[in-house]
Design a protein around this motif. Structure first.
Motif, mmCIF file in Angstrom:
data_model
loop_
_atom_site.group_PDB
_atom_site.id
_atom_site.type_symbol
_atom_site.label_atom_id
_atom_site.label_comp_id
_atom_site.label_asym_id
_atom_site.label_seq_id
_atom_site.Cartn_x
_atom_site.Cartn_y
_atom_site.Cartn_z
ATOM 1 N N LEU A 1 0.914 -1.035 0.143
ATOM 2 C CA LEU A 1 0.178 -0.160 -0.295
ATOM 3 C C LEU A 1 0.826 1.204 0.305
ATOM 4 N N TRP A 2 2.339 1.181 0.516
ATOM 5 C CA TRP A 2 2.816 2.232 0.769
ATOM 6 C C TRP A 2 3.085 2.729 -0.547
ATOM 7 N N PHE A 3 3.562 1.550 -0.943
ATOM 8 C CA PHE A 3 4.561 1.824 -2.237
ATOM 9 C C PHE A 3 3.479 2.462 -3.397
ATOM 10 N N VAL A 4 1.885 2.197 -3.403
ATOM 11 C CA VAL A 4 1.329 2.551 -4.438
ATOM 12 C C VAL A 4 0.576 3.292 -3.710
ATOM 13 N N ILE A 5 0.047 4.463 -3.114
ATOM 14 C CA ILE A 5 -0.766 5.410 -2.300
ATOM 15 C C ILE A 5 0.785 6.620 -2.379
ATOM 16 N N ASN A 6 1.535 6.232 -1.998
ATOM 17 C CA ASN A 6 2.212 7.134 -0.765
ATOM 18 C C ASN A 6 3.724 7.492 -2.271
ATOM 19 N N PRO A 7 3.780 8.776 -2.948
ATOM 20 C CA PRO A 7 4.529 9.601 -3.956
ATOM 21 C C PRO A 7 6.099 9.255 -3.648
ATOM 22 N N LEU A 8 6.751 8.545 -1.803
ATOM 23 C CA LEU A 8 7.572 8.344 -1.977
ATOM 24 C C LEU A 8 7.691 6.823 -2.708
#
Length: 156
Positions: free
Chosen positions: A94-101
């Motif tokens: 989820l972090w890879f998909v949602i967050n631009p970082l």
């Protein structure tokens, strides 16, 4: 109409060895490599062993091979630990998909891996000097393991 020309057909039937067809080439090879043809196979193997032993002794070769396999095992262990960590943590995809970082992290690991390859390839000091070669190898290993781990998290 069927053509039967015995002269042309007989030319293809004749079998001759390459030495008979090209005697000049054989003479040239004997002139260029006279000692190779004069030596028996056992003598050639002995000369090859002597040349290898002159370059490295058997103990130093064994040490070198053990060191290479140790480094490779450590790299695979770091990559495996990263893949397991990224694959088992459900928040990372989820972090890879949602967050631009996430995208920046992914592309930074690609860039770091390529950069470390180029630095080691084109800079002899980075390849031969003791602290820098280990630093660049570590940078490459960490970037590659993060790249493989993030790809695993996105695909899992």
């Amino acid at each position: 109409m069927r053509r039967t020309n015995n002269n042309n057909y007989s030319r293809y039937q004749q079998s001759s060895s390459p030495q008979q067809q090209y005697p000049r080439r054989q003479q040239q090879q004997q002139q260029v490599f006279p000692m190779v043809q004069d030596l028996s196979q056992q003598e050639q193997q002995e000369q090859t062993k002597e040349a290898i032993d002159a370059f490295l002794t058997r103990d130093s070769r064994n040490t070198f091979v053990a060191r290479v396999y140790g480094i490779l095992s450590l790299q695979l262990l770091v990559t495996m630990a990263t893949v397991i960590f990224f694959g088992l943590n459900p928040n990372i995809p989820l972090w890879f998909v949602i967050n631009p970082l996430g995208k920046i992290f992914y592309y930074a690991s690609i860039l770091g891996s390529i950069l470390s390859i180029f630095v080691v390839t084109f800079n002899q000091n980075a390849r031969r000097a003791s602290p820098s070669k280990w630093i660049w190898l570590s940078v490459f290993t960490v970037c590659e393991s993060l790249l493989v781990g993030s790809t695993t998290a996105l695909m899992y």
